[in-house]
Each structure stands twice: as structure tokens, then as C-alpha cells.
Design an enzyme around this catalytic site. Structure first.
Site: not given
Ligand code: UD1
Length: 427
Positions: A22-23, A121, A126, A309, A401
């Protein structure tokens, strides 16, 4: 709202085949926004997040064709006729944060994108500030109003981007934008997840010039135009990890096939410590879950570390290991929502900030529990498979999901599990 009814105590025996990731599929679908030509994606899992992304793209004028019959895991996306002011609405972004993945491709291709702010969320704040900063470094102008972010640019310009923090979708978003920018970009402190490398493979097939995806430094030579491509999505490493743990927990003999064992190094290392027996081939892991389990501490980290995850599923396993396991969640705040439900089933777990102390082995007993997010629900399914009696898991839309036909797959290897629709109130 559907529920799962699971009767525990049956060892899982047989073979489970892993679906597409999915990711990896979500950013690949967003990548179709970068070209007028059709992008054909294979091994797309049939899960609700994919349907959400289909709706998101269709609302912007994209034609998204889903395969039928034997081609049911193929999706063809053509974004030739995009609307002039494409938008990712709050309705869609609030159910799936990965909707922000359209930001980079849209601003790169048509110079405008409007995406709802994700808001809080279930598993923490996030934010998407790193996506925004990255786009600003590429020359986009960002404004914010009424809960939406608008990004504008005539043509993005390549630049040097150092992410303050490792972000998976942030790396993917900016990589897509930089692929169509003018000139070269170097991105540092990138996420090294296999899904990032898979996206770069697709983009390179579309004509992008990307090197280093899957390492922390990615170099991109921007191109004028990208074209169509055909691409097969990698297997879902989180689904595979969930079933490997299911095999270990239930004391069965389970072959998890059609997967990539190289993506499971952290999990398999941990399972060795726990005392789980397994055998690895090129594309499968066979778990032989006999013998006692020993407690082992675990800390979630960015890839190639132990995935956040799989933290909740690992915790279900830790409840059945002898001794105390300390589980530390490093990636997200507030990702222990499964704990109170596991405790209701008889687990002994105490949460102290980002640490959970799991004392095992505790006999689990079936109870009515509530799924709170995607991976938390998976851990409740795992716990239910070893609990005494019947567990009813409510709000399984969370699990839908990201897990394709989970009850059919688990039933196929002997689990006593069924889905029931919401009962109508008696008149
Ligand atoms: C992706 C995965 C999710 C997984 C996560 C961490 C997808 C669709 N989802 O989510 O399943 O749990 O990686 O492996 O691929 N952060 C910030 N600012 C930002 C972006 C992120 O502070 O602009 C922080 C987040 O709050 C979190 C950390 O960075 O604490 C990691 O998040 P991130 O790697 O961005 O997660 P996702 O890409 O949303």
C-alpha cells in the site's frame, strides 16, 4: 460498521501470499500526476486507502481505470485532462494523510496545488511542514488559508535540500517535484525505506534521472517532461511482518510467500532473539512457531530499523514471551492506543511516555475491543488469534485501509475468523 469475530487457539498452518505494498502504491499513483501519458501499475492491493487515492485523483480530473478479473490488481491512470485548480479536500485528507503526496507532483506539473492541512490524527500530530519547506527550497510559494495549503510556481528550480527530520512521504513528495524541476537537486537525510526506492524506479521508467533512492542522499537531474510507464509495485513488507508474527504467536507452521525477506532484517533479527524458529528463502519466510518465546526489548526506528508500523503487532507477541520486554516508540508520539485494548484482553502492559513495559507471559482472553488505527487493529487480530474464547473487534474499517482480504487470508490457514456487518437495532 463491520466487526471481526475471532475464536483463538488454532495454530496457523499453510501458505499466505503477500499483496502489493500500500505504501508504495500510494506514491506511485500520485506520480501519475507528473505526466500526460498513462501510467500502468501492477500489484496494486485492493484496500481502502487505494480507493481513497482513486477518488482523490478522479476528483482532479484523472481517469483511473481499475482492472477486473485476473487483472484486478492492475490500475491505469491517465491525468491528461487535469482540472485547472486541483484540490485535495479535507474530506479525503482527514481519512488518509498520504493525500499530501499530490502536492509536489501537482505544483511541478501544472504550477498549482491546493491541499487540506492534515490536522491531528489518532497517532500524533503528523504535520507536513517538511513537505512545505522542501517545496519552498525548490522555489514554490506557499500560502495557507481556511485550513488549506496552496503551492504555486512557474517552474520549480533544483536545489540542495536537507530534511530536518527523516520523513517517508516527505522524501517521496519532494523527489517527485524535483524530478520535473529545472536543474539538479541533492536531497539529504532522506528516508531509506524500500517504498522510496520503488517510487524512484517508477519515476526513472517515466524518464526521470534519479540516483541514490534507498540511501540517505538522493541526486536528481530535473527533466522537462516525463512520460508513461508500466511498473509492478513491491510486496507489502508490513503485511508480511504481520503474518510472520501471526505464525510465531499461534505456534503454527506458516509459509509467508511472495514477499521480500531482505526488507525484514530488523524483524527477523528480533524474532531470533525472541526464540522464534524460521527459514528464509529468496521470496518467502517459513515460521515454525513451536517452543517458548523469550522477552526482547525493541525500539522503532526509520528503515532499516524496526518499523513503527510493526510495533503494535510486536507488542502482541511480547505479551506471550517469558519476561519483560521494553518497547520504545521513536517515530510517532501517541502510538500506543492498542495497549489499553490488549490490557482488556489480559495483557500486562504499562505505558510511560514513549516506552511501554510488557510483562509476559500473560494468558489472553477474548473480549470486545475497539480498533483505533490501522496497525493497532492488526495487533488486536493477532492477540485474538491466541486468546481463549471469542474476541469481537469493532471498527475494522481501520484494518481495511491497509490489509487486503485479511480474514480470507487468515481463514485460508486455519484461523477461526469471520466478518459481521453491524447488527440492526431490534424494533
Ligand atoms: C509513512 C508511512 C507510514 C509509516 C511512517 C513512518 C506511507 C503512506 N505511510 O508515513 O505507514 O508509519 O511513514 O515509517 O508511506 N514529520 C514532521 N513533519 C513532516 C513530516 C513528518 O514532523 O512534514 C514527522 C512525523 O510527525 C513523524 C515523523 O516525522 O513523527 C515521521 O513521519 P513520516 O515519515 O513523514 O510518516 P509518513 O510519511 O506520514
Amino acid at each position: 460498521m463491520d466487526k471481526f469475530v475471532i475464536r483463538g487457539g488454532t495454530p496457523l498452518l499453510g501458505t499466505i501470499k503477500i499483496s502489493g505494498a500500500k505504501n508504495a502504491a500510494l506514491p506511485a499513483m500520485a506520480a501519475a500526476l507528473l505526466t500526460e501519458e498513462p501510467v500502468i501499475l501492477e500489484n496494486i492491493p485492493q484496500v481502502r486507502d487505494i480507493e481513497t487515492e482513486r477518488r482523490l485523483l478522479a476528483a482532479m480530473g484523472a481517469e483511473v481505470e481499475l482492472g477486473y478479473g485476473r487483472a484486478q490488481h492492475r490500475t491505469t491512470i491517465c491525468t491528461r485532462n487535469l482540472s485547472a485548480n486541483p484540490e485535495a479536500s479535507y474530506e479525503l485528507v482527514k481519512t488518509m494523510r498520504a493525500s499530501s503526496l499530490v502536492l509536489g507532483p501537482l505544483v511541478a506539473r501544472i504550477g498549482f496545488a491546493r491541499v487540506s492541512m492534515p490536522g491531528g490524527c489518532a497517532i500524533g500530530a503528523r504535520p507536513i511542514d517538511l513537505h512545505i519547506k522542501g517545496l519552498e527550497r525548490l522555489g514554490a510559494t506557499i500560502t495557507q488559508d481556511h485550513g488549506y495549503i496552496e503551492a504555486r510556481a512557474t517552474r520549480l528550480k533544483g536545489n540542495h535540500i536537507v530534511f530536518d527530520k527523516i520523513t517517508v512521504t516527505g522524501t517521496e513528495d519532494i523527489m517527485m517535484a524535483a524530478a520535473l524541476a529545472e536543474g539538479d537537486s541533492v536531497m539529504e537525510n532522506c528516508a531509506r525505506e524500500p517504498e522510496v526506492a520503488d517510487l524512484a524506479d517508477l519515476l526513472n521508467k517515466m524518464g526521470a534521472k534519479i540516483e541514490g533512492a534507498g540511501t540517505s542522499t538522493i541526486r536528481i537531474r530535473g527533466v522537462e517532461k516525463l512520460g508513461g510507464a508500466r511498473h509492478r509495485i513491491i510486496p507489502d513488507r508490513i503485511e508480511a511482518a504481520t503474518f510472520i508474527i501471526a505464525g510465531a504467536l499461534t505456534g503454527g507452521d506458516l509459509l509467508v510467500s511472495g514477499m521480500e525477506p531482505l526488507h525484514q532484517t530488523a524483524l527477523l533479527g528480533k524474532l531470533e532473539e525472541v526464540g522464534v524458529k524460521f527459514h528464509v528463502t529468496e521470496d518467502s519466510v517459513r515460521v515454525m512457531g513451536d517452543g517458548p518465546l523469550k522477552a526482547a526489548d525493541m525500539t522503532t526506528e526509520e528503515y532499516p530499523g524496526f518499523p513503527t508500523d510493526v510495533q503494535a503487532q510486536y507488542m502482541a507477541l511480547a505479551t506471550q514471551a517469558e519476561g519483560t520486554s521494553i518497547v520504545v516508540e521513536n517515530i510517532f508520539e501517541n502510538r500506543f492506543m492498542h495497549v489499553q485494548e490488549l490490557v482488556r484482553m489480559g495483557a500486562n502492559i504499562k505505558v510511560e511516555g514513549r516506552r511501554a513495559v510488557v510483562r509476559g507471559k500473560s494468558p489472553l482472553s477474548g473480549a470486545a475491543v475497539l480498533a483505533s488505527d490501522l496497525r493497532a487493529s492488526a495487533s488486536l487480530v493477532l492477540a485474538a488469534l491466541v486468546a481463549d474464547g471469542e474476541t469481537i473487534i469493532d471498527r475494522v474499517y481501520h484494518i481495511d485501509r491497509g490489509y487486503e482480504h485479511i480474514e480470507e487470508k487468515l481463514r485460508g490457514v486455519g484461523a477461526q475468523m469471520r466478518r459481521i456487518g453491524e447488527l440492526l437495532p431490534k424494533k
